[in-house]
Structure formats: C-alpha cells, structure tokens
Design a protein around this motif. Structure first.
Motif, PDB file in Angstrom:
ATOM      1  N   TYR A  25       0.840  -1.206   0.000  1.00 41.87           N
ATOM      2  CA  TYR A  25       0.000   0.000   0.000  1.00 41.87           C
ATOM      3  C   TYR A  25       0.872   1.250   0.000  1.00 41.87           C
ATOM      4  O   TYR A  25       0.607   2.205  -0.737  1.00 41.87           O
ATOM      5  CB  TYR A  25      -0.927  -0.022   1.211  1.00 41.87           C
ATOM      6  CG  TYR A  25      -1.755   1.226   1.353  1.00 41.87           C
ATOM      7  CD1 TYR A  25      -2.915   1.406   0.607  1.00 41.87           C
ATOM      8  CD2 TYR A  25      -1.371   2.241   2.221  1.00 41.87           C
ATOM      9  CE1 TYR A  25      -3.676   2.556   0.720  1.00 41.87           C
ATOM     10  CE2 TYR A  25      -2.116   3.402   2.349  1.00 41.87           C
ATOM     11  CZ  TYR A  25      -3.266   3.558   1.598  1.00 41.87           C
ATOM     12  OH  TYR A  25      -4.010   4.706   1.710  1.00 41.87           O
ATOM     13  N   HIS A  29       1.063   4.809  -1.972  1.00 42.04           N
ATOM     14  CA  HIS A  29       0.566   5.906  -1.132  1.00 42.04           C
ATOM     15  C   HIS A  29       1.653   6.304  -0.127  1.00 42.04           C
ATOM     16  O   HIS A  29       1.464   6.182   1.087  1.00 42.04           O
ATOM     17  CB  HIS A  29      -0.699   5.480  -0.381  1.00 42.04           C
ATOM     18  CG  HIS A  29      -1.819   5.056  -1.260  1.00 42.04           C
ATOM     19  ND1 HIS A  29      -1.892   3.799  -1.817  1.00 42.04           N
ATOM     20  CD2 HIS A  29      -2.912   5.735  -1.697  1.00 42.04           C
ATOM     21  CE1 HIS A  29      -2.987   3.717  -2.551  1.00 42.04           C
ATOM     22  NE2 HIS A  29      -3.622   4.878  -2.501  1.00 42.04           N
ATOM     23  N   ASP A  31       2.717   8.984   1.106  1.00 39.90           N
ATOM     24  CA  ASP A  31       2.481  10.100   2.029  1.00 39.90           C
ATOM     25  C   ASP A  31       1.429   9.790   3.085  1.00 39.90           C
ATOM     26  O   ASP A  31       1.070  10.687   3.864  1.00 39.90           O
ATOM     27  CB  ASP A  31       2.063  11.348   1.236  1.00 39.90           C
ATOM     28  CG  ASP A  31       3.156  11.814   0.290  1.00 39.90           C
ATOM     29  OD1 ASP A  31       4.341  11.658   0.646  1.00 39.90           O
ATOM     30  OD2 ASP A  31       2.827  12.315  -0.801  1.00 39.90           O
ATOM     31  N   ASP A  32       0.935   8.573   3.130  1.00 33.74           N
ATOM     32  CA  ASP A  32      -0.088   8.199   4.113  1.00 33.74           C
ATOM     33  C   ASP A  32       0.582   7.941   5.470  1.00 33.74           C
ATOM     34  O   ASP A  32       1.130   6.873   5.729  1.00 33.74           O
ATOM     35  CB  ASP A  32      -0.840   6.960   3.635  1.00 33.74           C
ATOM     36  CG  ASP A  32      -2.040   6.627   4.491  1.00 33.74           C
ATOM     37  OD1 ASP A  32      -2.042   6.959   5.695  1.00 33.74           O
ATOM     38  OD2 ASP A  32      -2.989   6.011   3.961  1.00 33.74           O
ATOM     39  N   THR A  34      -0.681   7.585   8.446  1.00 30.76           N
ATOM     40  CA  THR A  34      -1.324   6.567   9.275  1.00 30.76           C
ATOM     41  C   THR A  34      -0.858   5.176   8.880  1.00 30.76           C
ATOM     42  O   THR A  34      -0.527   4.353   9.736  1.00 30.76           O
ATOM     43  CB  THR A  34      -2.861   6.663   9.171  1.00 30.76           C
ATOM     44  OG1 THR A  34      -3.273   7.978   9.564  1.00 30.76           O
ATOM     45  CG2 THR A  34      -3.538   5.633  10.051  1.00 30.76           C
ATOM     46  N   ALA A  35      -0.813   4.915   7.579  1.00 29.57           N
ATOM     47  CA  ALA A  35      -0.343   3.614   7.100  1.00 29.57           C
ATOM     48  C   ALA A  35       1.121   3.406   7.454  1.00 29.57           C
ATOM     49  O   ALA A  35       1.531   2.296   7.811  1.00 29.57           O
ATOM     50  CB  ALA A  35      -0.554   3.492   5.593  1.00 29.57           C
TER      51      ALA A  35
END
Length: 66
Positions: A25, A29, A31-32, A34-35
C-alpha cells in the motif's frame, strides 16, 4: 511443537502478512502517515514475536545429546 510455539508462529504469520500488505500500500501511497505508522508498529511487533519464538526454541528444544 507445543501450543505456545504454534501460537507464536500464527501471530508471526499474521504480523508478516500485515507488514507485506502495508508495504505494498505504501508503495502507491507514500504520504499516508497513518499507514506508515501502522507499518512501523507491525514491523516492531513482528520483530518482538520472532524474538519470543527464537527464545522459546532456544530454551525448550531438547539437547542434541538427549
């Protein structure tokens, strides 16, 4: 293999799966935040579980002389 070893192996597999999926993931993504935090938490958990499993093997395995 006793129940503790089996349980640790299952938890290691679950944490490893979570790490792989979160890493995939994050590839798309990056810049996520939370991930990324979740990935780091699962990676730490995975390291701890592997350490517990290795400790379990080290101190519960029969001696080669037995």
């Amino acid at each position: 293999m006793d129940a503790l070893e089996q349980s640790l192996l299952e938890k290691i597999g679950e944490a490893r799966f979570a790490c792989v999926e979160l890493r995939l993931y994050l590839d798309t993504h990056p810049d996520d935040a939370t991930a990324k935090a979740d990935y780091l938490a699962y990676a730490l958990k995975l390291q701890q579980l592997i350490g517990r499993y290795e400790h379990c093997l080290l101190y519960t395995s029969p001696s080669p002389r037995d």
